[in-house]
Write an enzyme that holds these catalytic residues in place. Structure first.
Site, PDB file in Angstrom:
ATOM      1  N   HIS A   1     -27.470  59.666 -53.855  1.00 50.17           N
ATOM      2  CA  HIS A   1     -28.858  59.200 -53.805  1.00 50.17           C
ATOM      3  C   HIS A   1     -29.810  60.351 -53.554  1.00 50.17           C
ATOM      4  O   HIS A   1     -29.398  61.461 -53.196  1.00 50.17           O
ATOM      5  CB  HIS A   1     -29.010  58.175 -52.667  1.00 50.17           C
ATOM      6  CG  HIS A   1     -28.876  58.812 -51.305  1.00 50.17           C
ATOM      7  ND1 HIS A   1     -27.656  59.208 -50.786  1.00 50.17           N
ATOM      8  CD2 HIS A   1     -29.802  59.162 -50.388  1.00 50.17           C
ATOM      9  CE1 HIS A   1     -27.849  59.750 -49.592  1.00 50.17           C
ATOM     10  NE2 HIS A   1     -29.138  59.737 -49.330  1.00 50.17           N
TER      11      HIS A   1
ATOM     12  N   HIS B   1     -27.673  63.747 -53.165  1.00 53.84           N
ATOM     13  CA  HIS B   1     -26.640  64.092 -52.194  1.00 53.84           C
ATOM     14  C   HIS B   1     -25.848  62.861 -51.784  1.00 53.84           C
ATOM     15  O   HIS B   1     -26.248  61.730 -52.035  1.00 53.84           O
ATOM     16  CB  HIS B   1     -27.252  64.781 -50.967  1.00 53.84           C
ATOM     17  CG  HIS B   1     -28.278  63.956 -50.247  1.00 53.84           C
ATOM     18  ND1 HIS B   1     -29.585  63.852 -50.678  1.00 53.84           N
ATOM     19  CD2 HIS B   1     -28.195  63.193 -49.135  1.00 53.84           C
ATOM     20  CE1 HIS B   1     -30.260  63.062 -49.853  1.00 53.84           C
ATOM     21  NE2 HIS B   1     -29.438  62.646 -48.904  1.00 53.84           N
TER      22      HIS B   1
ATOM     23  N   ARG C   1     -32.935  63.470 -38.759  1.00 59.71           N
ATOM     24  CA  ARG C   1     -33.587  63.857 -40.012  1.00 59.71           C
ATOM     25  C   ARG C   1     -35.088  63.659 -39.958  1.00 59.71           C
ATOM     26  O   ARG C   1     -35.569  62.628 -39.497  1.00 59.71           O
ATOM     27  CB  ARG C   1     -33.036  63.004 -41.161  1.00 59.71           C
ATOM     28  CG  ARG C   1     -33.567  63.416 -42.526  1.00 59.71           C
ATOM     29  CD  ARG C   1     -33.048  62.489 -43.617  1.00 59.71           C
ATOM     30  NE  ARG C   1     -34.061  61.527 -44.004  1.00 59.71           N
ATOM     31  CZ  ARG C   1     -33.819  60.436 -44.742  1.00 59.71           C
ATOM     32  NH1 ARG C   1     -32.587  60.151 -45.136  1.00 59.71           N
ATOM     33  NH2 ARG C   1     -34.799  59.627 -45.071  1.00 59.71           N
TER      34      ARG C   1
END
Ligand code: OGA
Ligand code: MN
Length: 288
Positions: free
Chosen positions: A106, A254, A270
């Site tokens: 994705h 990734h 993140r």
């Protein structure tokens, strides 16, 4: 003084050395980082013992940050700019909501109308072996297609579903996720706003092409995924604690590999840089 840049694989990725993110970064220094980001698609910064504020501050150089309104359950209550990607148990003893995050090919936030420009993932705790992340260079994958295939997919839109993998889908979350994130149609070929290069924009969240049936779309989607994930387009990252990986979501995709001992902790945080608006809410029916 000065940073050093070392390629990590043939296809994409570079390590930046000589940068300490606990200190403010000057504009000209960031200019070098940004050029490397556009050239290599994935940047690795090793041994960065930063706190959450420093992670956020460095991320802001890349652009305005997402506050993760479309993934509210996974963000840090004190820092909405930080998304937890973790298998740490929740405080109520329940398994983490985000333990399967990213375990399919994705590009971040592709299922929204403002897909991400880039993401910065910081490894806080990683298992000694396994749990790598793989990246694909979607510019190179696009370039390698035949003129006929390029013509065929040019102008197509892929319908991106927000769903993650199976076990992550407790019914109430699946329902909330669907309500917050109706399926969005994104161009299968996107022009990178900064480099002007065309890149494939596809992934395992794409169920079908807009105005085509699933049955018609699937063979082409499967082909494009298989093509883009050939070894010559990939970089596989083996994490160390205090790694920060930055990737360009506009020209890479990734996948998180779930191949590690689940009893061991893997905790990542993140930030997500907002991109430019793209796509539209998908036309509902599979139009004949
Ligand atoms: C992400 C993601 C991959 C990983 O944070 O966007 O896909 O390996 N994570 O944790
Ligand atoms: Mn991701």
């Amino acid at each position: 003084m000065g940073i050093r840049i070392r390629k990590l694989s043939y296809a994409l990725g570079a390590q930046i050395e000589g940068l300490d993110l606990t200190r403010p970064i000057g504009e000209s220094e960031f200019g070098e980082v940004h050029r490397a980001f556009l050239e290599h698609g994935v940047l690795l910064l090793r041994g960065q013992r930063v706190d959450r504020e420093q992670h956020i501050a460095f991320s802001r150089h890349f652009g305005e940050l997402d506050r993760h309104d479309s993934l509210p359950r996974d963000r840090d209550p004190d820092h909405p700019e930080l998304l937890m990607v973790t298998n740490r148990e929740r405080t109520d003893g329940q398994p983490s909501n985000s333990r399967y995050t990213g375990q399919l090919w994705h590009s971040d936030m592709s299922f929204t109308l403002v897909p991400s420009l880039g993401s910065l993932l910081r490894a806080v705790e990683v298992p000694p072996v396994g749990g790598d992340t793989m990246f694909a260079n979607m510019t190179a994958a696009y370039d390698a297609l035949s003129p006929g295939m390029k013509r065929l997919i040019d102008g197509l839109h892929g319908v991106h579903q927000p769903e993650r993998k199976g076990a992550d889908q407790a019914p109430q979350w699946a329902e909330q996720n669907r309500r917050l994130n109706p399926p969005v149609a994104q161009p299968v070929v996107r022009v990178h706003p900064e480099t002007g290069r065309r890149a494939l924009y596809i992934g395992e969240k794409v169920r079908r092409f807009e105005s085509m049936t699933e049955e018609e779309s699937q063979p082409i989607i499967r082909y494009l995924l298989q093509h883009a994930t050939r070894p010559q387009f990939l970089y596989r990252h083996q994490w160390q604690r205090d790694d920060i990986l930055v990737w360009d979501n506009r020209c890479t995709m990734h996948i998180a590999l779930g191949d590690y001992e689940q009893a061991l902790e893997r905790h990542m945080e993140r930030t997500t840089v907002l991109g430019t608006p793209s796509g539209h809410v998908a036309v509902d029916a599979e139009v004949a």
